[in-house]
Design a protein around this motif. Structure first.
Motif, PDB file in Angstrom:
ATOM      1  N   TRP A  45       2.601   5.156  -9.346  1.00 36.41           N
ATOM      2  CA  TRP A  45       3.247   3.852  -9.512  1.00 36.41           C
ATOM      3  C   TRP A  45       2.291   2.711  -9.180  1.00 36.41           C
ATOM      4  O   TRP A  45       2.255   1.702  -9.882  1.00 36.41           O
ATOM      5  CB  TRP A  45       4.489   3.773  -8.625  1.00 36.41           C
ATOM      6  CG  TRP A  45       5.675   4.491  -9.198  1.00 36.41           C
ATOM      7  CD1 TRP A  45       5.967   4.636 -10.522  1.00 36.41           C
ATOM      8  CD2 TRP A  45       6.695   5.167  -8.482  1.00 36.41           C
ATOM      9  NE1 TRP A  45       7.127   5.367 -10.684  1.00 36.41           N
ATOM     10  CE2 TRP A  45       7.599   5.703  -9.440  1.00 36.41           C
ATOM     11  CE3 TRP A  45       6.955   5.375  -7.129  1.00 36.41           C
ATOM     12  CZ2 TRP A  45       8.740   6.429  -9.066  1.00 36.41           C
ATOM     13  CZ3 TRP A  45       8.089   6.098  -6.767  1.00 36.41           C
ATOM     14  CH2 TRP A  45       8.961   6.616  -7.727  1.00 36.41           C
ATOM     15  N   LEU A  46       1.488   2.863  -8.128  1.00 36.43           N
ATOM     16  CA  LEU A  46       0.519   1.829  -7.786  1.00 36.43           C
ATOM     17  C   LEU A  46      -0.517   1.653  -8.888  1.00 36.43           C
ATOM     18  O   LEU A  46      -0.945   0.535  -9.196  1.00 36.43           O
ATOM     19  CB  LEU A  46      -0.166   2.170  -6.466  1.00 36.43           C
ATOM     20  CG  LEU A  46       0.677   1.967  -5.198  1.00 36.43           C
ATOM     21  CD1 LEU A  46      -0.045   2.530  -3.986  1.00 36.43           C
ATOM     22  CD2 LEU A  46       1.003   0.492  -4.997  1.00 36.43           C
ATOM     23  N   LEU A  47      -0.939   2.761  -9.486  1.00 31.09           N
ATOM     24  CA  LEU A  47      -1.895   2.678 -10.585  1.00 31.09           C
ATOM     25  C   LEU A  47      -1.315   1.916 -11.777  1.00 31.09           C
ATOM     26  O   LEU A  47      -2.055   1.310 -12.565  1.00 31.09           O
ATOM     27  CB  LEU A  47      -2.328   4.078 -11.024  1.00 31.09           C
ATOM     28  CG  LEU A  47      -3.257   4.829 -10.064  1.00 31.09           C
ATOM     29  CD1 LEU A  47      -3.388   6.291 -10.483  1.00 31.09           C
ATOM     30  CD2 LEU A  47      -4.636   4.174 -10.030  1.00 31.09           C
ATOM     31  N   LYS A  48       0.016   1.948 -11.913  1.00 28.36           N
ATOM     32  CA  LYS A  48       0.690   1.246 -13.000  1.00 28.36           C
ATOM     33  C   LYS A  48       1.237  -0.117 -12.544  1.00 28.36           C
ATOM     34  O   LYS A  48       2.106  -0.702 -13.203  1.00 28.36           O
ATOM     35  CB  LYS A  48       1.838   2.096 -13.541  1.00 28.36           C
ATOM     36  CG  LYS A  48       1.371   3.372 -14.226  1.00 28.36           C
ATOM     37  CD  LYS A  48       0.553   3.079 -15.474  1.00 28.36           C
ATOM     38  CE  LYS A  48       0.166   4.350 -16.211  1.00 28.36           C
ATOM     39  NZ  LYS A  48      -0.561   4.076 -17.470  1.00 28.36           N
ATOM     40  N   SER A  49       0.717  -0.603 -11.400  1.00 30.98           N
ATOM     41  CA  SER A  49       1.101  -1.922 -10.865  1.00 30.98           C
ATOM     42  C   SER A  49       2.587  -1.999 -10.541  1.00 30.98           C
ATOM     43  O   SER A  49       3.233  -3.035 -10.727  1.00 30.98           O
ATOM     44  CB  SER A  49       0.724  -3.025 -11.865  1.00 30.98           C
ATOM     45  OG  SER A  49      -0.669  -3.012 -12.113  1.00 30.98           O
ATOM     46  N   ILE A  50       3.145  -0.910 -10.057  1.00 31.55           N
ATOM     47  CA  ILE A  50       4.544  -0.870  -9.614  1.00 31.55           C
ATOM     48  C   ILE A  50       4.538  -0.613  -8.114  1.00 31.55           C
ATOM     49  O   ILE A  50       3.962   0.370  -7.646  1.00 31.55           O
ATOM     50  CB  ILE A  50       5.338   0.230 -10.336  1.00 31.55           C
ATOM     51  CG1 ILE A  50       5.321  -0.001 -11.856  1.00 31.55           C
ATOM     52  CG2 ILE A  50       6.766   0.292  -9.823  1.00 31.55           C
ATOM     53  CD1 ILE A  50       5.951   1.131 -12.654  1.00 31.55           C
ATOM     54  N   LEU A  51       5.161  -1.486  -7.350  1.00 35.45           N
ATOM     55  CA  LEU A  51       5.175  -1.354  -5.897  1.00 35.45           C
ATOM     56  C   LEU A  51       6.252  -0.348  -5.486  1.00 35.45           C
ATOM     57  O   LEU A  51       7.442  -0.578  -5.715  1.00 35.45           O
ATOM     58  CB  LEU A  51       5.456  -2.713  -5.250  1.00 35.45           C
ATOM     59  CG  LEU A  51       5.288  -2.783  -3.730  1.00 35.45           C
ATOM     60  CD1 LEU A  51       3.830  -2.514  -3.352  1.00 35.45           C
ATOM     61  CD2 LEU A  51       5.738  -4.148  -3.215  1.00 35.45           C
ATOM     62  N   PRO A  52       5.864   0.800  -4.881  1.00 32.77           N
ATOM     63  CA  PRO A  52       6.862   1.825  -4.521  1.00 32.77           C
ATOM     64  C   PRO A  52       7.943   1.300  -3.577  1.00 32.77           C
ATOM     65  O   PRO A  52       9.108   1.715  -3.668  1.00 32.77           O
ATOM     66  CB  PRO A  52       6.009   2.906  -3.844  1.00 32.77           C
ATOM     67  CG  PRO A  52       4.636   2.716  -4.393  1.00 32.77           C
ATOM     68  CD  PRO A  52       4.490   1.247  -4.603  1.00 32.77           C
ATOM     69  N   GLU A  53       7.576   0.360  -2.666  1.00 33.98           N
ATOM     70  CA  GLU A  53       8.551  -0.142  -1.708  1.00 33.98           C
ATOM     71  C   GLU A  53       9.669  -0.932  -2.369  1.00 33.98           C
ATOM     72  O   GLU A  53      10.743  -1.128  -1.782  1.00 33.98           O
ATOM     73  CB  GLU A  53       7.860  -1.026  -0.663  1.00 33.98           C
ATOM     74  CG  GLU A  53       6.979  -0.270   0.314  1.00 33.98           C
ATOM     75  CD  GLU A  53       5.623   0.057  -0.272  1.00 33.98           C
ATOM     76  OE1 GLU A  53       5.362  -0.302  -1.446  1.00 33.98           O
ATOM     77  OE2 GLU A  53       4.805   0.691   0.442  1.00 33.98           O
ATOM     78  N   SER A  54       9.448  -1.371  -3.593  1.00 35.13           N
ATOM     79  CA  SER A  54      10.464  -2.168  -4.282  1.00 35.13           C
ATOM     80  C   SER A  54      11.442  -1.310  -5.067  1.00 35.13           C
ATOM     81  O   SER A  54      12.399  -1.847  -5.640  1.00 35.13           O
ATOM     82  CB  SER A  54       9.783  -3.157  -5.241  1.00 35.13           C
ATOM     83  OG  SER A  54       9.127  -2.455  -6.305  1.00 35.13           O
TER      84      SER A  54
END
Length: 383
Positions: free
Chosen positions: A351-360
């Motif tokens: 998710w981070l690699l795809k610019s998605i913040l896991p905490e959200s």
């Protein structure tokens, strides 16, 4: 901009990782000059040596004993269940990326193997391979004893770009050398079984049972040798007043009967007063209580009840159901460990690699069941 530079921007909380194989090799460290440095090196070497000896002992146990192998296989199979799917309530794109990762890496089948080897060795080091589209396209498990965690006394990474190092030799030393290969923190998922806080590495499942297993092996070998050498019936031939030549002649005349251990009935003939007395074999060969005790002590460390892998003597249905219920509760904890140690770190990195913040994300990991859906299962669920 190179691929590693792009990934470094994604994991912006860490410095830029090295971009060439030469840069990823360790710089030589200064020699120890003080007694404290020497004591630290001795302590590190002892810890690494103990770790290697424990892992090798558990690998030998896994390789040579079908009970240990079956117990580890059973636990790994049951804890990984039938794989999993991801449900993200507030981000359809994140759910799509997660399920694509599951299909791309075939996680439903590979989690079983990773779990099995982690339980056997105590640790698993999974290296992530990222393609140009910033997809985790490949995951490889590195050799357990060749990988080292470069953390401080609090088990934190002082430099996340140099979090793990690989050596060609198991006993290459407790500090990285010039030919060591470095890995950044994001590149490796380190799953640790039975991990103690502050410790760098995990503990194999049967580490605590290694001494009992040695007693089991020695006891079973002793029993086998004893049965072979002391279980057979023997005969005492008595020829009253016979001289040595007469005894030899007697043995020669009855040589065929004496040398044939497979004869069901053997007749001996003598022309002088004497007797033939049958001597029974060892009458205590069935006494294996001490070995049974060591087996029970050893298998306690295996989580899986021994009754579920073939030891069902003197077991009634109520006791078996109770043990199965206890095992199911243990499975919930081990499945949660698998989720926290492997699944979530893998998803977070993707998710981070795809610019998605896991905490959200508000997401749920749903584990499938390997149990076949039959009429009896449906009825029991209804009841």
């Amino acid at each position: 901009m190179g691929l590693l530079d792009r990934i470094a921007q994604v994991f912006s909380r860490t410095p830029t990782p090295p971009t060439s194989s030469d840069e990823m090799r360790a710089a030589p460290l200064p020699r120890a000059t003080a007694s404290s440095d020497y004591d630290e090196l001795v302590g590190l070497f002892r810890a690494e040596s103990d770790r290697a000896s424990v892992v090798n002992a558990c690998r030998e146990m896994y390789r040579m004993d079908t009970r240990a192998k079956r117990m580890i296989h059973t636990l790994a199979r049951d804890m990984s269940k039938g794989g999993f799917i991801i449900s993200v309530k507030n981000n359809p794109r994140a759910e799509q990326e997660a399920n694509a990762l599951i299909d791309r890496l075939k996680l439903s089948s590979r989690l079983d193997d990773w779990s099995r080897l982690t339980i056997r060795d105590g640790d698993t080091f999974l290296e992530l391979g990222v393609d140009a589209a910033l997809n985790i396209a490949k995951v490889t498990r590195k050799p357990t004893l060749h990988m080292h965690r470069y953390s401080n006394a609090a088990d934190d990474f002082d430099d996340p770009t140099r979090a793990f190092w690989y050596s060609k030799e198991v006993y290459a030393g407790v500090r990285p050398g010039e030919d060591s290969l470095w890995f950044a923190e994001w590149q490796v998922i380190h799953a640790r079984w039975e991990h103690d806080e502050g410790s760098k590495y995990g503990t194999p499942l049967f580490a605590a049972g290694s001494s009992s297993w040695k007693m089991v092996r020695e006891g079973e070998i002793d029993i086998a040798v004893r049965r072979k050498t002391r279980s057979g019936m023997k005969y005492s031939h008595v020829l009253e007043g016979a001289s040595e030549p007469e005894l030899e002649r007697y043995k020669e005349l009855n040589k065929e009967a004496l040398d044939n251990p497979l004869a069901a009935v053997t007749d001996f003939f003598s022309n002088r007063a004497g007797a033939l007395t049958a001597i029974q074999g060892d009458a205590h060969l069935s006494e294996i209580g001490d070995v049974a005790h060591h087996i029970a002590t050893w298998l306690i460390a295996g989580i899986v009840p021994k009754e579920l892998i073939g030891y069902g003597e003197n077991l009634n249905r109520d006791v078996l159901e109770q043990k199965k219920d206890e095992y199911d509760q243990e499975l919930e904890a081990t499945t949660q460990w698998l989720e926290d140690a492997m699944v979530k770190p893998l998803l977070d990195r993707q998710w981070l690699l795809k610019s998605i913040l896991p905490e959200s994300l508000d997401y749920e990991i749903k584990w499938r069941s390997k149990q076949a859906l039959t009429a009896r299962v449906i009825r029991d669920a209804a009841d």
